[in-house]
Design an enzyme around this catalytic site. Structure first.
Site, PDB file in Angstrom:
ATOM      1  N   LYS A 175       1.276  -0.293   0.276  1.00 62.30           N
ATOM      2  CA  LYS A 175       0.466   0.170   0.153  1.00 62.30           C
ATOM      3  C   LYS A 175       1.171   1.187  -0.163  1.00 62.30           C
ATOM      4  O   LYS A 175       0.885   1.660   0.863  1.00 62.30           O
ATOM      5  CB  LYS A 175      -1.023   0.140   1.390  1.00 62.30           C
ATOM      6  CG  LYS A 175      -2.455   0.709   1.050  1.00 62.30           C
ATOM      7  CD  LYS A 175      -2.292   2.679   0.743  1.00 62.30           C
ATOM      8  CE  LYS A 175      -1.408   3.163   1.959  1.00 62.30           C
ATOM      9  NZ  LYS A 175      -1.552   4.451   1.557  1.00 62.30           N
ATOM     10  N   GLY A 228       6.763   6.289   8.205  1.00 61.78           N
ATOM     11  CA  GLY A 228       6.166   7.439   8.072  1.00 61.78           C
ATOM     12  C   GLY A 228       5.960   7.300   9.350  1.00 61.78           C
ATOM     13  O   GLY A 228       7.416   7.840  10.063  1.00 61.78           O
ATOM     14  N   SER A 229       5.553   8.219   9.911  1.00 60.84           N
ATOM     15  CA  SER A 229       5.029   9.560  11.353  1.00 60.84           C
ATOM     16  C   SER A 229       5.159   8.577  12.634  1.00 60.84           C
ATOM     17  O   SER A 229       4.919   7.384  12.841  1.00 60.84           O
ATOM     18  CB  SER A 229       4.099  10.903  11.517  1.00 60.84           C
ATOM     19  OG  SER A 229       2.845   9.515  11.430  1.00 60.84           O
ATOM     20  N   GLY A 233       2.761   5.486  13.286  1.00 67.95           N
ATOM     21  CA  GLY A 233       3.592   4.269  13.801  1.00 67.95           C
ATOM     22  C   GLY A 233       3.222   3.874  15.551  1.00 67.95           C
ATOM     23  O   GLY A 233       3.218   2.754  14.869  1.00 67.95           O
ATOM     24  N   GLU A 250       9.584   2.557  10.462  1.00 71.80           N
ATOM     25  CA  GLU A 250      10.523   3.451  11.221  1.00 71.80           C
ATOM     26  C   GLU A 250       9.988   4.751  11.153  1.00 71.80           C
ATOM     27  O   GLU A 250       9.494   4.994  10.013  1.00 71.80           O
ATOM     28  CB  GLU A 250      11.519   3.051   9.652  1.00 71.80           C
ATOM     29  CG  GLU A 250      12.315   2.078   9.257  1.00 71.80           C
ATOM     30  CD  GLU A 250      13.060   1.975  10.646  1.00 71.80           C
ATOM     31  OE1 GLU A 250      13.891   2.988  10.750  1.00 71.80           O
ATOM     32  OE2 GLU A 250      13.886   1.139  11.068  1.00 71.80           O
ATOM     33  N   CYS A 284      13.696  11.647   6.492  1.00 68.69           N
ATOM     34  CA  CYS A 284      13.163  10.659   8.050  1.00 68.69           C
ATOM     35  C   CYS A 284      15.353  11.495   8.301  1.00 68.69           C
ATOM     36  O   CYS A 284      15.670  11.547   9.884  1.00 68.69           O
ATOM     37  CB  CYS A 284      12.528   9.130   8.349  1.00 68.69           C
ATOM     38  SG  CYS A 284      13.197   8.316   7.670  1.00 68.69           S
ATOM     39  N   GLU A 385       9.821  17.144  14.601  1.00 65.03           N
ATOM     40  CA  GLU A 385      10.505  16.262  12.981  1.00 65.03           C
ATOM     41  C   GLU A 385       9.462  17.793  11.962  1.00 65.03           C
ATOM     42  O   GLU A 385       7.868  17.190  12.618  1.00 65.03           O
ATOM     43  CB  GLU A 385       9.712  15.274  13.230  1.00 65.03           C
ATOM     44  CG  GLU A 385      10.352  14.576  11.463  1.00 65.03           C
ATOM     45  CD  GLU A 385      10.449  13.718  11.445  1.00 65.03           C
ATOM     46  OE1 GLU A 385       9.041  13.008  11.342  1.00 65.03           O
ATOM     47  OE2 GLU A 385      10.758  13.355  11.113  1.00 65.03           O
TER      48      GLU A 385
HETATM   49  C1  UN1 Z   1      14.731   8.471   4.954  1.00 62.95           C
HETATM   50  O1  UN1 Z   1      15.205   9.665   5.234  1.00 62.95           O
HETATM   51  O2  UN1 Z   1      13.060   8.660   4.415  1.00 62.95           O
HETATM   52  O3  UN1 Z   1      20.227   7.531   3.917  1.00 62.95           O
HETATM   53  C2  UN1 Z   1      15.579   7.430   3.766  1.00 62.95           C
HETATM   54  C3  UN1 Z   1      19.409   8.435   2.838  1.00 62.95           C
HETATM   55  C4  UN1 Z   1      18.671   7.016   2.439  1.00 62.95           C
HETATM   56  C5  UN1 Z   1      17.537   6.737   2.705  1.00 62.95           C
HETATM   57  C6  UN1 Z   1      16.683   8.244   3.612  1.00 62.95           C
HETATM   58  N1  UN1 Z   1      19.314   6.407   1.250  1.00 62.95           N
HETATM   59  O4  UN1 Z   1      18.788   9.795   3.040  1.00 62.95           O
END
Ligand code: UN1
Length: 496
Positions: A175, A228-229, A233, A250, A284, A385
């Site tokens: 999804k 996601g957030s 999460g 994550e 992220c 964030e």
């Molecule tokens: C993310 O920030 O959501 O290390 C993933 C990085 C990428 C993956 C980031 N290879 O910035």
């Protein structure tokens, strides 16, 4: 007339049971309609989960090296289509072409890694404590993997989840984010071209609160991976706990770069601009705090302001563009809200803090790269964030102070330190409370073959990527074979 896309369930392209569709538009030019995608509901998820459960019976019996061969073919197809995928992704998501090419490359790297993992998936054979008895472990698939993915890495993140799940022998229901459904559609088309059998890879478009929730709660989806957030999460984690599902989360980050007074300041500046404003800050792993040593503070800040003011904003497909738009209106609203919070908290606006003025930016979700200085380490600006192009500069007097400030937020994804002193570098590697620490490199740039993830509210202790993700997508089974021909009682007959 824009194309209307469909879900892919059990080998068929199907419209949603709801008969509703949502529009997918280019964030750099909202007049550019990419297509209409299914606004699916629980019935569609149920169909997909059933199709995946059925396909699992056969897929699990395909030898892992043969599953890996299909992933190698898919890696080849991603490679052959790299340029078209990258340009489609820039149109759909907004980030610049160099970054979308990198996004596709991360998918290719993941495909080849997973392909070769099909010839490893190591178990262990260990000595038994009894004679004429073998003890060993090996890996078995879990079942149906429900994958819920975000917008910022439209190809890489779905592949990080999907490819390891598949090579381990699971089937998949994906999804994708409703902001980037077209890239997910292309990924599934290429997977079919590579030869994955019907029902092994299923795609259901829709919103998080409806389709996403239905997938997480579906009893047939026995392993769930979500990026996601933090707020979502917690909902996903709670549901998985209640339903006894294996779950990988994550989530967010508030990543800091430390620049000490002995750093190579040119190098640090380039790294900072890339870390903070790459992907328009929508990673992220984005650098959202700069912990800057007081001895170099004013010099560095002046150079930073000049460099940031020269950043070229525009359509990610433009050859000179360095920073694209935000993903949608709500994302820009959130950035504007935090800029107002920062001002109210007394931080000083160094540059940015507004939408760019000019016709070329009026039809997209653009925002100027923004830097605040004099930010209090415990302010909302410095601890929450934002997921946008906003950097908070916090002055520090020592490495130890920087470590304390870095560790004082609820997140713990990545961190970075610029220094020429090997002692400071190793002290930081040891003491920074994050899943990933970079030395003389920014907070972004994780590679596909190393574990990826963070501590505290950034996740639930799982890691994606690297060798660890194969443990997540498989169960350890243990077997004992006693060929002594007699009853041997462990812990008893050998210790009389
Ligand atoms: C993310 O920030 O959501 O290390 C993933 C990085 C990428 C993956 C980031 N290879 O910035």
């Amino acid at each position: 007339m824009a194309t209307t896309f469909r879900n892919h369930i059990g080998g068929e392209w199907l419209g949603p049971s709801t008969r509703r569709y949502f529009e997918n538009r280019n964030p750099a030019d909202t007049g550019d309609l990419i297509g209409r995608f299914p606004d699916s509901g629980a019935v569609d998820i149920d169909r997909a989960a059933r199709a995946a459960t059925k396909a699992f019976e056969r897929w699990r019996l395909v030898p892992a090296p043969a599953r890996g061969d299909l992933l190698r073919r898919l890696g080849d197809l991603l490679s052959a289509n790299k340029e078209a995928l990258a340009s489609g992704m820039s149109r759909e998501m907004g980030k610049v072409l160099a970054e979308t090419r990198g996004d596709v490359q991360e998918g290719i790297d993941t495909a080849y890694y997973a392909a070769s993992e099909g010839r490893r998936l190591f178990g262990r054979t260990v000595p038994s404590e009894l004679r004429a008895k073998w003890a060993m472990s090996w890996r078995r698939p879990i079942g149906v993997a429900g994958l819920v993915t975000p917008f910022n890495f439209p190809l890489a993140i779905p592949t990080w989840k999907m490819f390891p799940a598949l090579v381990c022998g699971n089937t998949v229901v994906l999804k994708p984010s409703e902001d980037v459904p077209h890239t997910a559609h292309r990924l599934v088309e290429l997977a079919l071209e590579a030869g994955f059998p019907p029902g092994v890879v299923n795609l259901v478009h829709g919103r998080g609160a409806t389709a996403g929730r239905a997938l997480v709660e579906h009893p047939g989806a026995t392993v769930i991976s979500f990026t996601g957030s933090v707020a979502t999460g917690s909902i996903v984690g709670e549901a998985c706990g209640r339903l006894h599902k294996r779950c990988s989360l994550e989530l967010g980050g508030k990543n800091a770069m430390i620049v000490l007074d002995d750093a190579d300041l040119e190098l640090a500046l380039e790294g900072l601009v890339w870390g903070a404003f790459g992907t328009t800050g929508q990673r992220c792993t984005a650098t959202s705090r700069l912990l800057l040593h007081r001895r170099v503070h004013d010099r560095f800040l002046a150079r930073l302001r000049d460099r940031v003011q020269r950043l070229r904003i525009g359509d990610g497909r433009g050859p000179r563009t360095e920073m694209g738009p935000l993903i949608h209106e709500a994302a820009r609203d959130k950035v504007e809200r935090y800029v107002a919070i920062g001002r109210a908290e007394g931080a000083q606006l160094v540059t940015g803090g507004r939408r760019p003025r000019g016709r070329q930016w009026s039809s997209g979700w653009f925002y100027e790269p923004t830097v605040f200085s004099g930010v209090a380490p415990d302010s909302r600006l410095a601890t929450e964030e934002i997921f946008g192009p906003v950097l908070s500069v916090i002055p520090v007097g020592s490495l130890e102070e920087a470590i304390r400030i870095n560790n004082a937020v609820p997140y713990g994804l990545s961190s970075s330190i610029y220094t020429r002193d090997v002692r400071s570098a190793f002290r930081a590697l040891e003491a920074l409370d994050n899943g990933i620490t970079y030395v003389n490199a920014p907070t972004i740039g994780a590679e596909a073959h190393l574990p990826f993830g963070g501590v505290k509210h950034t996740g639930n202790g799982r890691r994606e990527g690297g060798w660890t993700v194969y443990e997540f997508y498989s169960e350890v089974k243990v077997g004992y074979v006693d060929y002594s021909g007699a009853l041997q009682r462990a812990q008893i007959d050998n210790y009389q």
